[in-house]
Write an enzyme that holds these catalytic residues in place. Structure first.
Site, PDB file in Angstrom:
ATOM      1  N   GLU A 116       0.852  -1.198   0.000  1.00 24.52           N
ATOM      2  CA  GLU A 116       0.000   0.000   0.000  1.00 24.52           C
ATOM      3  C   GLU A 116       0.882   1.239   0.000  1.00 24.52           C
ATOM      4  OE1 GLU A 116      -2.755  -0.401   3.288  1.00 24.52           O
ATOM      5  OE2 GLU A 116      -4.174  -1.486   2.036  1.00 24.52           O
ATOM      6  N   HIS A 235      -9.532   9.763   3.102  1.00 26.71           N
ATOM      7  CA  HIS A 235      -9.159   8.692   2.168  1.00 26.71           C
ATOM      8  C   HIS A 235      -9.339   9.256   0.764  1.00 26.71           C
ATOM      9  CE1 HIS A 235      -8.866   4.935   0.065  1.00 26.71           C
ATOM     10  NE2 HIS A 235      -8.451   4.375   1.185  1.00 26.71           N
ATOM     11  N   ARG A 283      -1.426   8.869   1.383  1.00 23.55           N
ATOM     12  CA  ARG A 283      -2.827   9.272   1.215  1.00 23.55           C
ATOM     13  C   ARG A 283      -3.055  10.767   1.218  1.00 23.55           C
ATOM     14  NH1 ARG A 283      -5.924   4.834   4.900  1.00 23.55           N
ATOM     15  NH2 ARG A 283      -5.507   3.163   3.449  1.00 23.55           N
ATOM     16  N   HIS A 344     -11.773   9.811   6.823  1.00 27.90           N
ATOM     17  CA  HIS A 344     -11.577   8.363   6.972  1.00 27.90           C
ATOM     18  C   HIS A 344     -11.023   7.967   8.321  1.00 27.90           C
ATOM     19  CE1 HIS A 344     -10.943   4.346   5.535  1.00 27.90           C
ATOM     20  NE2 HIS A 344      -9.632   4.409   5.679  1.00 27.90           N
ATOM     21  N   ARG A 379      -1.302   8.956   9.337  1.00 25.26           N
ATOM     22  CA  ARG A 379      -1.251   7.512   9.568  1.00 25.26           C
ATOM     23  C   ARG A 379      -0.767   6.780   8.321  1.00 25.26           C
ATOM     24  NH1 ARG A 379      -6.020   3.269   8.955  1.00 25.26           N
ATOM     25  NH2 ARG A 379      -6.382   4.648   7.205  1.00 25.26           N
TER      26      ARG A 379
HETATM   27  C1  LIG Z   1     -14.148   1.766   5.361  1.00 25.72           C
HETATM   28  C2  LIG Z   1     -12.942   1.659   6.253  1.00 25.72           C
HETATM   29  C3  LIG Z   1     -11.835   0.926   5.831  1.00 25.72           C
HETATM   30  C4  LIG Z   1     -10.704   0.825   6.659  1.00 25.72           C
HETATM   31  N1  LIG Z   1      -9.654   0.042   6.242  1.00 25.72           N
HETATM   32  C5  LIG Z   1      -8.600  -0.136   7.078  1.00 25.72           C
HETATM   33  C6  LIG Z   1      -7.549  -1.022   6.732  1.00 25.72           C
HETATM   34  O1  LIG Z   1      -7.577  -1.677   5.700  1.00 25.72           O
HETATM   35  N2  LIG Z   1      -6.510  -1.155   7.595  1.00 25.72           N
HETATM   36  C7  LIG Z   1      -6.435  -0.466   8.786  1.00 25.72           C
HETATM   37  O2  LIG Z   1      -5.468  -0.621   9.543  1.00 25.72           O
HETATM   38  N3  LIG Z   1      -7.445   0.377   9.134  1.00 25.72           N
HETATM   39  C8  LIG Z   1      -8.520   0.547   8.325  1.00 25.72           C
HETATM   40  N4  LIG Z   1      -9.538   1.374   8.707  1.00 25.72           N
HETATM   41  C9  LIG Z   1      -9.482   2.010  10.025  1.00 25.72           C
HETATM   42  C10 LIG Z   1      -9.763   0.951  11.094  1.00 25.72           C
HETATM   43  O3  LIG Z   1     -10.857   0.158  10.673  1.00 25.72           O
HETATM   44  C11 LIG Z   1     -10.118   1.600  12.430  1.00 25.72           C
HETATM   45  O4  LIG Z   1      -9.178   2.570  12.771  1.00 25.72           O
HETATM   46  C12 LIG Z   1     -10.142   0.549  13.533  1.00 25.72           C
HETATM   47  O5  LIG Z   1     -10.934  -0.533  13.134  1.00 25.72           O
HETATM   48  C13 LIG Z   1     -10.667   1.152  14.808  1.00 25.72           C
HETATM   49  O6  LIG Z   1     -10.943   0.121  15.718  1.00 25.72           O
HETATM   50  P1  LIG Z   1     -11.555   0.493  17.129  1.00 25.72           P
HETATM   51  O7  LIG Z   1     -11.724  -0.784  17.837  1.00 25.72           O
HETATM   52  O8  LIG Z   1     -10.738   1.551  17.731  1.00 25.72           O
HETATM   53  O9  LIG Z   1     -12.958   1.172  16.787  1.00 25.72           O
HETATM   54  P2  LIG Z   1     -14.240   0.603  16.044  1.00 25.72           P
HETATM   55  O10 LIG Z   1     -13.941  -0.625  15.314  1.00 25.72           O
HETATM   56  O11 LIG Z   1     -14.830   1.728  15.278  1.00 25.72           O
HETATM   57  O12 LIG Z   1     -15.216   0.250  17.245  1.00 25.72           O
HETATM   58  C14 LIG Z   1     -15.832   1.257  18.001  1.00 25.72           C
HETATM   59  C15 LIG Z   1     -16.935   0.647  18.834  1.00 25.72           C
HETATM   60  O13 LIG Z   1     -17.379   1.585  19.809  1.00 25.72           O
HETATM   61  C16 LIG Z   1     -18.788   1.599  19.846  1.00 25.72           C
HETATM   62  N5  LIG Z   1     -19.221   2.890  20.389  1.00 25.72           N
HETATM   63  C17 LIG Z   1     -18.905   4.131  19.948  1.00 25.72           C
HETATM   64  N6  LIG Z   1     -19.471   5.055  20.736  1.00 25.72           N
HETATM   65  C18 LIG Z   1     -20.167   4.399  21.696  1.00 25.72           C
HETATM   66  C19 LIG Z   1     -20.976   4.807  22.788  1.00 25.72           C
HETATM   67  N7  LIG Z   1     -21.228   6.093  23.060  1.00 25.72           N
HETATM   68  N8  LIG Z   1     -21.526   3.856  23.563  1.00 25.72           N
HETATM   69  C20 LIG Z   1     -21.322   2.531  23.295  1.00 25.72           C
HETATM   70  N9  LIG Z   1     -20.581   2.094  22.278  1.00 25.72           N
HETATM   71  C21 LIG Z   1     -20.000   3.018  21.482  1.00 25.72           C
HETATM   72  C22 LIG Z   1     -19.173   1.345  18.406  1.00 25.72           C
HETATM   73  O14 LIG Z   1     -20.509   0.952  18.306  1.00 25.72           O
HETATM   74  C23 LIG Z   1     -18.175   0.256  18.057  1.00 25.72           C
HETATM   75  O15 LIG Z   1     -18.601  -0.982  18.564  1.00 25.72           O
HETATM   76  C24 LIG Z   1     -10.677   1.497   7.898  1.00 25.72           C
HETATM   77  C25 LIG Z   1     -11.781   2.229   8.309  1.00 25.72           C
HETATM   78  C26 LIG Z   1     -12.916   2.308   7.507  1.00 25.72           C
HETATM   79  C27 LIG Z   1     -14.090   3.090   7.981  1.00 25.72           C
END
Ligand SMILES: Cc1cc2nc3c(=O)[nH]c(=O)nc-3n(C[C@H](O)[C@H](O)[C@H](O)COP(=O)(O)OP(=O)(O)OC[C@H]3O[C@@H](n4cnc5c(N)ncnc54)[C@H](O)[C@@H]3O)c2cc1C
Length: 510
Positions: A116, A235, A283, A344, A379
């Protein structure tokens, strides 16, 4: 009121990594994971490209991954954090493999590593173009079978339960059950914010509707240190489909596989006019180049051209993109696909140290809502899943070590009561949210200047004052609380953008 040992807010990769680690280490302790939607509605589920990690030491090295991360972050990263994430990340992906995450392999049986933008070696582990969903489903399955983990869905965290004026201590959270519309206080020895991203502060975003920055806003209200909110990754390529939120992401891996960008006007390949790395430039460079190219010709989008990659390669590697585009009337082997940049990823957030500890005692933050110092001003692609894994694990280790000291500090708390009872008008909330997003897109997007940021600050303050007035007299609804949180996030973005005068990484000042 409920009492648990560990309260994890968020069921994405960071939250589940934490929950599984503590639950397995301490089978007698209760771990509660709450999420405001269904279990897998999270940024993690939508991750397409994959996880960056050094697994093939013939082609790659820790040093290379460290250097690529530092370069992407304009050397504003914390070098100690970069090193630990790169090195420990390699172990954390091995954990995922052991758990059964089916990363793609080559015909020779080796991991099929993707390339990437910004990476000097192929190091992206992936499962087709649905890597996040593949990882999350394995972790969720495991969490559901872990007897001391309870997962509660549709439970919205409203605010943290914090005591103390100077030496603040977190003791859990106030929550709203959005199905029964009742309030619930959850007291916990350890509270973890793993609430993900904040990109719903923009109308054009790849993030699902849950990404409203609740964790950042709650932590900020509680007095936690929140940093670097100006560094938002747009993105470069989301499908141009006006009015559709979230925007469908066209993974960078498509450019890694050879797709190119063409302007809409002349269908000219333009990336080499801006950067010698062409479509594989980092990016921020690609997003700004697209922004420029659209502005120069007055176009609403540019094209991504993957026609030359061939039917089989596209279907094998990008089945989700091929399928979704087909449903929308595009055939990638014959059609150019219109794309635009979309908000993103948030590099900034709740400041957390190398153990995931925040500035409030007994409160940890990990994943996208945290600011660990890994990303600096930008990032590196696919480093965020890695960060969620490493810090989810580290925070778990630290809280297990600290647990006995923590429990001796916590006392019993009063239950939450709700004084206000006036219902808020849903349409009013939707209108204010729309206005907020349009202010952010217009004045605080990819390219910024001081006058416009000040303009945004003034307008946001006006909406914020109105919203606070409504909030104190209303029964809380999820959408009202999200509006309030988005306003806090927006104001923090402007605060930090105004403080950083120079253009660096994702923060570009005209
Ligand atoms: C379309 C897309 C593609 C991506 N592709 C990549 C990739 O290929 N590689 C990479 O490294 N990163 C990628 N990313 C970024 C990566 O997915 C995220 O940074 C990472 O998954 C974040 O994980 P997390 O556990 O911190 O949060 P999340 O996976 O977003 O989880 C957050 C959780 O908190 C919960 N929540 C939020 N607020 C509250 C509240 N007030 N009360 C209760 N629950 C709450 C939500 O419901 C969810 O369950 C991508 C992101 C997107 C959107």
């Amino acid at each position: 009121m409920k009492q648990v040992d560990f309260l994890v807010i968020g069921s994405g990769l960071a939250g589940l990594t934490f929950a599984l680690k503590v639950a397995e280490a301490e089978p007698d302790k209760q771990v509660m994971v709450i999420t405001k939607a269904v279990e897998n509605e999270a940024n993690s589920h939508y991750a397409q490209g994959g996880v960056a990690a050094v697994t093939n030491f013939r082609l790659d090295s820790f040093e290379k991954h460290i250097e690529d991360t530092l370069i992407a972050g304009s050397y504003l990263c914390d070098p100690q954090v970069v090193e630990l994430v790169v090195k420990e990340g390699a172990q954390r992906v091995q954990d995922l493999i052991k758990l059964g995450v089916p990363f793609d392999k080559t015909q020779e049986g080796e991991l099929d590593l993707g390339l990437e933008g910004g990476h000097s070696a192929p190091r992206i582990l992936h499962f087709k173009d649905t890597t996040g969903a593949a990882i999350l489903s394995v972790l969720l399955e495991k969490a559901k079978h872990q007897p001391n983990i309870e997962i509660l869905t549709h439970l919205f965290a409203l605010d943290l339960l914090v005591s103390g004026d100077h030496d603040k201590v977190c003791q859990g959270a106030y929550t709203l059950d959005t199905a029964s519309k009742s309030l619930l206080t959850i007291q916990a020895s350890v509270t973890v914010l793993a609430t993900g991203g904040s990109c719903q502060v923009y109308s054009s975003t790849t993030n699902p509707l849950v990404a409203t920055g609740d964790g950042v806003a709650m932590a900020y209200r509680a007095g936690a240190d929140v940093r670097d909110m100006e560094f938002i990754q747009f993105h470069p390529t989301s499908l141009y489909n006006p009015g559709k939120s979230p925007a469908f992401l066209i993974t960078e891996a498509l450019r890694g596989a050879g797709a190119v960008l063409r302007n809409a006007r002349y269908q000219k390949e333009f990336m080499y006019d801006y950067d010698e790395r062409g479509p594989l430039a980092p990016r921020d460079v690609v997003a700004r180049s697209i922004h420029h190219e659209m502005k120069k010709h007055g176009d609403d989008f540019v094209y991504i051209d993957a026609r030359h990659l061939g039917d089989q390669k596209l279907k094998d590697h990008f089945p989700n993109i091929v399928r979704t585009c087909k449903q929308l009337g595009y055939d990638l082997t014959t059609d150019l696909l219109p794309v635009v940049p979309a908000a993103h990823y948030f590099c900034g957030g709740i400041h957390a140290d190398t153990q995931g500890r925040t500035s409030i005692a007994n409160l940890y933050a990990c994943g996208e809502c945290a600011h660990t110092g890994l990303h600096g001003a930008n990032r590196l692609a696919s480093n965020s899943l890695l960060e969620a894994l490493v810090f989810g694990y580290r925070a778990a280790e630290d809280s297990l070590e600290q647990f006995d000291r923590i429990t001796s500090q916590t006392g019993r708390l009063a239950d939450v009561t709700q004084a206000a009872s006036t219902p808020v008008e849903a349409q009013w909330v939707a209108d204010q949210t729309g206005i907020l997003k349009s202010i952010m897109g217009k004045y605080a997007g990819i390219v910024r200047n001081e006058n416009e940021l000040l303009q945004a600050q003034k307008q946001l303050l006006a909406i914020s004052s109105k919203t606070e007035a409504v909030y104190v007299r209303s029964y809380p609804t999820q959408s009202l609380c999200e509006l309030r949180n988005l306003l806090t996030v927006a104001q923090l973005i402007i605060r930090d953008a105004l403080q950083r005068k120079e253009s660096v990484g994702l923060h570009y000042m005209e």
